[in-house]
Design an enzyme around this catalytic site. Structure first.
Site, PDB file in Angstrom:
ATOM      1  N   GLU A 191       0.795  -1.221   0.000  1.00 22.89           N
ATOM      2  CA  GLU A 191       0.000   0.000   0.000  1.00 22.89           C
ATOM      3  C   GLU A 191       0.832   1.277   0.000  1.00 22.89           C
ATOM      4  O   GLU A 191       0.415   2.292  -0.550  1.00 22.89           O
ATOM      5  CB  GLU A 191      -0.943   0.011   1.222  1.00 22.89           C
ATOM      6  CG  GLU A 191      -2.011  -1.055   1.200  1.00 22.89           C
ATOM      7  CD  GLU A 191      -3.068  -0.822   0.125  1.00 22.89           C
ATOM      8  OE1 GLU A 191      -3.176   0.322  -0.373  1.00 22.89           O
ATOM      9  OE2 GLU A 191      -3.772  -1.790  -0.221  1.00 22.89           O
ATOM     10  N   SER A 239     -56.152 -13.217  38.115  1.00 20.33           N
ATOM     11  CA  SER A 239     -56.056 -13.696  39.502  1.00 20.33           C
ATOM     12  C   SER A 239     -54.627 -13.779  40.020  1.00 20.33           C
ATOM     13  O   SER A 239     -54.425 -13.915  41.230  1.00 20.33           O
ATOM     14  CB  SER A 239     -56.718 -15.071  39.630  1.00 20.33           C
ATOM     15  OG  SER A 239     -58.120 -14.952  39.448  1.00 20.33           O
TER      16      SER A 239
END
Length: 706
Positions: free
Chosen positions: A78, A351
């Site tokens: 690179e 309940s």
């Protein structure tokens, strides 16, 4: 000549541009942008990684962790003059321009590693002179502020390697299933060749192209003396040996991950994006095996039965009873990321609300005990007329029986006696501030409802001596630097007395053993309460089905129902399915097997209920009593429970007279005086806990003796 002149012109323009860059100073450089995203990870309480949370699959590593030959491979391919230039390499730029002109099109780039970092972090990928100028400015200033090693480190952590892998560590893990520190020369060279075109040079999809690119990198490394020619030849002779490790997102963890993100935002003010990119370490109380078991159980259709085209939905959450840490949660049958997490959705609890809203507050008042008798009659309270689900009204029942069989009328009657304000005060202390003001609170018929998360948290008060603790999914959270951001509080809050909590535990055990929670089997002692809410649009249809309960170690809640109940889509079963769902998850937890509840010190034990029996075999026989005095002996089959009492009655001319009471026996010697009047006799069972009488036995006489 034209090409050389053009090249000289470009170099002069480049030099002038360089002067502009030097004058531009720190233009557009913001150091905050250099803090690259990295995945946050969830770890268990022992420090083992469970999973990662990320937008991009990235793990940051330091330059010291990356082998020199791997760094050299990237420099070779690179930016060979990386260690010589100061951000811009005019020699490389000139060479690239010359080759482009010679070829008649763009064939080579001149960007340095520093420029590529600047472009990836700070800039868009548009192609314009302004963008290239900004790139150069940023590159120069990066070189001023950071060392070459740091710039290379940031670059290698930033670039994309294909297949969702960002950064050199993630790429190393994905392609070779190893840390970057263990990469070989040829492996590093292969990775170095990929950023130019990650898709084209993918060793998975284009193995030949990937190998040619790798070999080119190796040649460049030898050319620039990073490795010897012999090393390059040996490395080029090796095949590309992949060991793909694709990180699969376990769908069983989806609900839990979303709960972590939710709590991080609510408690620590960290957004989802911050959590995905911030590199946090999150310590969670999750039990992976339990989470997996819960997820797999939710995939089974047997628990989710309704009338709609789609099956009903569900939710379940379990927490450690001691710490409050949530060990497993499921927000729906097919829960998707950032979906509707039904653990947090309000529902009418039915309940299952009675123990919290009525019975525990009643025990706190000292006026009532587990075997106190409550009125079981169909009454009207200013127009509100609660009904028992089975249509039966027994006149009087004990609190324990009312809880066990989920009888509605006694719960409403008791709440009316206590007062709604007392109930709401208790609920508020449990973390449930409800706006409701009517007696419907007793049956869980709430306007806005409560969540499974809230119900689980509230029931913890029964499991741990009347104290609550705030549930959590984040035990501790650390930032990317290892600094503690925050941790869960284990502070307890006293809500009920120890005695109240223990009485409730024993009564809720009876629900599971003999009452509405008896469906299914469970391998541990379990206390809990069922809940069902009716859908008024269709007779005998239900909206919500619940089971909320706890073992000696964990507390949880399970809910089943449609997100929206309609005349076409409703539950046609009761709470049985929710109860079985809860128990079946518990049964898959080895840690829960064979557990028993331990009575806390300083509390009274609740005796098991005394059950009344029916006596149909009463007999009267002639018998000799003491000193040979003749008399009458009554006998019957008694209950195995020696606590049950029997009231003996004589009947003469239609008038019954109580003559005595015996305990635990199935016989009674009638006084000799009754030989002359010869009355009839019968026996009535009596529960000494409640003073409740059973049905009279058959009637017998001694008329044949006359």
């Amino acid at each position: 000549m034209l090409g050389i002149g053009l090249l000289i012109g470009i170099l002069i323009a480049g030099f002038m541009g360089y002067l502009f860059i030097l004058m531009a100073g720190d233009y557009v450089v913001d150091e905050k942008d250099l803090v690259m995203s990295s995945a946050s990870k969830l770890v268990d309480m022992k420090g083992s990684t469970i999973t990662r949370i990320y937008s991009e699959n990235r793990e940051l590593v330091s330059a010291d962790e990356i082998p020199d030959e791997v760094k050299d491979a990237f420099v070779a391919v690179e930016d060979t003059r990386f260690y010589e230039h100061h951000g811009l390499d005019f020699r490389s730029i000139a060479r690239a321009v010359y080759r482009d002109i010679a070829a008649g099109h763009k064939v080579e780039g001149g960007s340095t590693i520093t420029q590529q970092l600047a472009k990836n972090v700070f800039l868009s990928h548009e192609k314009s002179l302004l963008r290239k100028t900004k790139e150069a400015v940023i590159a120069i200033n990066l070189e001023r502020k950071y060392s070459k090693d740091k710039i290379l480190e940031m670059y290698l952590n930033q670039i994309y390697f294909g297949h969702g892998a960002y950064g050199i560590q993630a790429a190393s893990k994905f392609y070779f299933n190893k840390d970057v520190s263990d990469l070989t020369v040829e492996e590093g060279a292969m990775l170095a060749g990929m950023p130019k075109a990650p898709s084209y040079y993918s060793p998975i999809e284009h193995e030949e192209a990937s190998k040619k690119r790798r070999d080119l990198v190796l040649e460049l490394m030898a050319k620039h003396h990073f490795i010897s020619a012999e090393q390059a030849v040996r490395a080029k002779g090796k095949t590309i040996a992949l060991n793909i490790h694709k990180e699969e997102r376990n769908p069983a963890l989806t609900t839990y991950i979303d709960m972590v993100l939710h709590e991080a935002k609510q408690k620590y003010h960290l957004s989802r994006e911050e959590m995905r990119k911030g590199g946090y370490k999150v310590v969670v109380p999750l039990k992976e095996s339990t989470q997996e078991a819960m997820y797999q159980t939710f995939l089974k259709p047997d628990y989710f039965v309704g009338t709609g085209k789609e099956r009903p939905e569900g939710a379940m959450v379990l927490m450690d009873a001691d710490t409050g840490g949530i060990i497993a949660a499921q927000g729906g049958r097919g829960y998707l990321t950032e979906g509707l997490n039904r653990v947090y959705v309000n529902r009418q609890p039915g309940s299952s609300f009675k123990p919290l809203a009525v019975y525990a507050p009643a025990l706190e008042s000292k006026a009532y005990k587990p075997y106190s008798m409550l009125k079981d009659e169909q009454l009207s309270y200013n127009g509100y007329e609660p009904k028992n689900y089975d249509g039966r009204y027994r006149g009087r029942v004990s609190m324990a029986e009312a809880i066990r069989d989920s009888i509605n009328a006694p719960a409403v009657w008791l709440l009316n006696e206590l007062g709604v304000d007392q109930s709401k005060a208790a609920l508020s202390s449990l973390g449930m501030d409800i706006p409701d003001k009517g007696l419907g609170i007793a049956l869980g018929g709430l306007d806005h409802g409560v969540t499974p998360y809230q119900m689980m948290a509230a029931y913890r008060s029964f499991a741990r001596e009347g104290k609550t603790v705030k549930p959590y999914v984040i035990a501790k959270i650390y930032d990317r630097n290892g600094e503690l951001v925050g941790k869960a509080s284990h502070k307890e809050k006293k809500v009920f007395k120890k005695q109240t909590a223990w009485y409730m535990t024993r009564m809720l055990q009876q629900v599971v053993e003999k009452g509405t929670g008896r469906y299914g089997t469970v391998d541990t002692e379990l206390a809990g309460k069922t809940g069902t809410t009716n859908y008024e649009g269709v007779p005998h249809a239900n909206k919500d089905a619940w089971f909320v309960g706890y073992t000696p170690k964990v507390v949880g809640a399970a809910w089943i129902g449609y997100d929206k109940t309609t005349n076409e889509s409703y539950l046609n079963t009761s709470s049985e399915k929710a109860t079985r769902l809860f128990k079946d998850v518990i049964n898959q937890m080895p840690s829960q097997r064979g557990l028993t509840f331990k009575k806390p010190k300083g509390v009274k034990e609740l005796e098991p209920p005394v059950d009344l029996v029916k006596i149909k075999d009463l007999k009267a026989d002639f018998a000799l009593g003491s000193f040979g005095v003749p008399g009458i002996k009554l006998t019957w089959t008694p209950s195995a429970d020696k606590r049950l009492q029997y009231k003996i009655y004589s009947v003469k001319e239609g008038k019954a007279t109580h003559i005595d009471t015996v305990t635990g026996k199935g016989s009674y010697n009638v006084s000799a005086k009754y030989l002359f009047s010869m009355p009839k006799f019968y026996v009535v069972p009596l529960n000494p806990q409640t003073d409740q009488e059973g049905e009279p036995s058959n009637t017998v006489s001694m008329e044949w003796f006359r």
